[in-house]
Design an enzyme around this catalytic site. Structure first.
Site, PDB file in Angstrom:
ATOM      1  N   ARG A  15     -13.871  10.890  60.470  1.00 62.19           N
ATOM      2  CA  ARG A  15     -14.500   9.703  59.884  1.00 62.19           C
ATOM      3  C   ARG A  15     -15.125  10.043  58.539  1.00 62.19           C
ATOM      4  NH1 ARG A  15     -18.370   6.421  63.860  1.00 62.19           N
ATOM      5  NH2 ARG A  15     -16.647   7.022  65.240  1.00 62.19           N
ATOM      6  N   SER A 103     -15.153   2.113  63.449  1.00 62.55           N
ATOM      7  CA  SER A 103     -15.986   1.777  64.599  1.00 62.55           C
ATOM      8  C   SER A 103     -17.200   0.948  64.160  1.00 62.55           C
ATOM      9  CB  SER A 103     -16.396   3.056  65.337  1.00 62.55           C
ATOM     10  OG  SER A 103     -17.039   2.761  66.541  1.00 62.55           O
ATOM     11  N   HIS A 104     -18.401   1.475  64.372  1.00 61.57           N
ATOM     12  CA  HIS A 104     -19.622   0.741  64.044  1.00 61.57           C
ATOM     13  C   HIS A 104     -20.254   1.232  62.741  1.00 61.57           C
ATOM     14  CE1 HIS A 104     -20.729   4.332  66.292  1.00 61.57           C
ATOM     15  NE2 HIS A 104     -21.878   4.317  65.647  1.00 61.57           N
ATOM     16  N   LYS A 113      -9.416   7.670  65.496  1.00 63.35           N
ATOM     17  CA  LYS A 113      -9.633   8.062  66.879  1.00 63.35           C
ATOM     18  C   LYS A 113      -8.267   8.476  67.425  1.00 63.35           C
ATOM     19  CE  LYS A 113     -13.695   5.145  67.695  1.00 63.35           C
ATOM     20  NZ  LYS A 113     -14.287   4.020  68.471  1.00 63.35           N
ATOM     21  N   ASP A 239     -18.573  -4.242  69.272  1.00 62.54           N
ATOM     22  CA  ASP A 239     -18.676  -3.495  68.027  1.00 62.54           C
ATOM     23  C   ASP A 239     -17.427  -3.728  67.177  1.00 62.54           C
ATOM     24  OD1 ASP A 239     -16.931  -1.958  69.545  1.00 62.54           O
ATOM     25  OD2 ASP A 239     -17.677  -0.066  68.764  1.00 62.54           O
ATOM     26  N   ASP A 241     -14.693  -2.239  66.461  1.00 61.63           N
ATOM     27  CA  ASP A 241     -13.326  -2.018  66.941  1.00 61.63           C
ATOM     28  C   ASP A 241     -13.140  -2.366  68.406  1.00 61.63           C
ATOM     29  OD1 ASP A 241     -14.812   0.252  67.781  1.00 61.63           O
ATOM     30  OD2 ASP A 241     -13.031   1.513  67.793  1.00 61.63           O
ATOM     31  N   ASP A 243     -14.557  -1.263  71.392  1.00 60.36           N
ATOM     32  CA  ASP A 243     -14.629  -0.389  72.561  1.00 60.36           C
ATOM     33  C   ASP A 243     -16.040  -0.293  73.145  1.00 60.36           C
ATOM     34  OD1 ASP A 243     -15.768   1.207  70.610  1.00 60.36           O
ATOM     35  OD2 ASP A 243     -14.258   2.791  70.704  1.00 60.36           O
ATOM     36  N   ARG A 244     -16.997  -1.086  72.599  1.00 59.13           N
ATOM     37  CA  ARG A 244     -18.361  -1.068  73.133  1.00 59.13           C
ATOM     38  C   ARG A 244     -18.845  -2.496  73.387  1.00 59.13           C
ATOM     39  NH1 ARG A 244     -22.536   1.974  69.920  1.00 59.13           N
ATOM     40  NH2 ARG A 244     -21.664   0.918  68.116  1.00 59.13           N
ATOM     41  N   MET A 323     -24.961   5.281  77.065  1.00 56.38           N
ATOM     42  CA  MET A 323     -25.985   4.405  76.526  1.00 56.38           C
ATOM     43  C   MET A 323     -25.539   3.654  75.285  1.00 56.38           C
ATOM     44  SD  MET A 323     -28.985   3.469  77.393  1.00 56.38           S
ATOM     45  CE  MET A 323     -30.202   2.391  76.630  1.00 56.38           C
ATOM     46  N   HIS A 326     -20.188   2.409  75.535  1.00 51.13           N
ATOM     47  CA  HIS A 326     -18.834   2.730  76.002  1.00 51.13           C
ATOM     48  C   HIS A 326     -18.832   2.693  77.532  1.00 51.13           C
ATOM     49  CE1 HIS A 326     -17.044   4.045  72.163  1.00 51.13           C
ATOM     50  NE2 HIS A 326     -18.256   4.485  71.866  1.00 51.13           N
TER      51      HIS A 326
END
Length: 464
Positions: A15, A103-104, A113, A239, A241, A243-244, A323, A326
């Site tokens: 990243r 992502s975020h 990823k 988020d 992308d 995944d959360r 937390m 995910h």
């Protein structure tokens, strides 16, 4: 040797800042290494998808060129949430794929990823890619790999909607934060039987309304405000992308992921009693007690979606979560990858069994705790500080001292955690007490220990 910024090779992924240290040239070279690895392992084709960031098309194109140049076939699945990429690696059978996503992270960032042969690449494997890129250790095939456009979203959509069964229609408010999930989430939740209202569901890589990171309370403020005038029974946030997952009750209470996991764990343990439930070191102690009381085996993991995923594969547990949001279902209904869209539907499925979702969410055990606190440090100093903390600090009155990821100190009425972030040069701290008085005592005791180790440290909480 190639001169490439080593800081882009993180613990969980690659990243950086698009156009600066993560250029199309750099990504193409990473693609050559990944393509070479796929050919060497015989695990192609490599699925490639991207999120909605402005730099996504250029970087995805460069990655595909690099992978194909090494002789590996590529399935281009377009602009999709990261979970759809994960699904594609299973659906098309190779277990190999790359999601081009920041992502975020801020809108100018982007990243990769990575999966190869069914395994998520992280830690030493990411550093091995760095080594190979720097030394140009890749193959250029006499005949490039084929690049085919594939539709993974349709089979993903059909698989999810077949799996979810609501006992009654539930009204939901979805906040995609202008990330890639918006259009798919709206269609998916309607098809699953929800009454759906959307917030910021248009894909916009500028993220003009708020940052798509539901782990930060400030990014949920507009969702909470909209719930006041909405008929929705629950608010769900994703988020950038997908995944959360973030969850907000109708009365505006943020249901943090460790409390979400209580409902998921109870649901799974009812069908699979005695199973392991994996949680990361940042989660509340209340989750541990909850899992035990529901007949499960709480199993702690290092923080980080790649580490949790590896723990899931090692134990074959039916469920894991962390937390940051995910959530991993591995219970036979879903194949073990983190998916905020699917997790949200599993939450709605549970809420459909009650006429008062707000009461159910509010009834989940809670404690008095801090959010995730951060102490900025010079690059690398956070890891050195934590190494000293693990070796030199002990608490005679503690019931446990867990050192798998930083130091988590357990007392009968709370815990304290300090760990080094794997993505930024900060010390991460989280504190919890069963009561305000317990939290205050833990702040004082833990703060004094940190100060003794480094008197100059600026604590983000009161240790007086």
């Amino acid at each position: 040797m190639q001169v490439i910024d080593p800081s882009i090779f993180k613990a969980y992924d690659i990243r950086g800042v698009a156009g600066e240290n993560l250029t199309a040239d750099v990504v193409e070279k990473i693609g050559r290494v990944l393509g070479s690895m796929a050919v060497e392992s015989g695990v192609g084709p490599v699925c490639v998808g991207r999120d909605g960031r402005l730099s996504g098309p250029e970087l995805k194109g460069a990655l595909i060129r690099g992978i194909a140049a090494a002789g590996a076939d590529v399935y281009d699945i377009g602009m999709v949430p990261t979970p759809v990429l994960y699904f594609a690696t299973k659906y098309f059978g190779s277990g190999s794929g790359v999601s081009v996503t920041g992502s975020h992270n801020p809108s100018r960032d982007n990243g990769l990823k990575l999966m190869l042969g069914g395994k998520t690449l992280f830690g030493p494997m990411i550093q091995d890619i760095r080594r190979r890129v720097e030394s140009e250790e890749w193959s250029i095939a006499s005949k490039p790999g084929k690049v085919e456009v594939k539709d993974a979203e349709t089979p993903y959509f059909e698989t999810v909607t077949r799996d979810i069964h609501l006992e009654r229609p539930v009204s939901v408010l979805l906040d995609s934060g202008n990330g890639v999930t918006g259009p798919l989430a709206m269609r998916l939740y309607r098809a699953a039987g929800c009454k759906v209202e959307g917030l910021f569901t248009e894909v916009d890589g500028h993220f003009p309304n708020h940052h798509p990171d539901p782990s930060k309370p400030k990014n949920l403020e507009q969702l909470i405000e909209r719930l006041k005038s909405s008929d929705a029974e629950v608010g769900l946030a994703f988020d950038g992308d997908g995944d959360r997952l973030g969850v907000v009750s109708r009365k505006g209470e943020i249901i943090y992921p460790d409390r979400q996991m209580m409902l998921f764990a109870a649901d799974i343990l009812e069908k699979k009693p005695g199973s392991r439930i994996i949680y990361d070191v940042k989660c509340t102690r209340k989750l541990v007690d909850w899992v035990k009381s529901h007949g499960g085996i709480p199993t702690i993991s290092c923080t980080g979606h790649s580490f949790v995923k590896a723990k899931l594969a090692e134990t074959n547990a039916p469920f894991a979560g962390e937390m940051s949001g995910h959530i991993f279902f591995n219970d036979g209904r879903w194949p073990g990858f983190d998916d905020g869209l699917y997790a949200g539907l599993r939450m709605v499925e549970i809420l459909s069994r009650t006429d008062d979702p707000t009461a159910l969410l509010s009834s989940l055990p809670t404690a008095v705790n801090t959010p995730e606190l951060q102490v900025p440090m010079a690059e690398g100093e956070n890891k050195k500080f934590v190494e000293r903390l693990q070796k030199e600090v002990h608490f005679d009155d503690a019931t446990d001292e867990i050192r798998i990821d930083g130091l988590r100190v357990e007392w009968p009425d709370g815990f304290a955690l300090a760990r080094a972030s794997n993505t930024t040069p900060v010390l991460v701290i989280r504190l919890e007490g069963d009561t305000p008085e317990a939290l205050k005592r833990i702040e004082q005791v833990f703060g004094a220990a940190l100060k003794k180790l480094d008197p100059s440290i600026k604590l983000p909480f009161s240790a007086e």
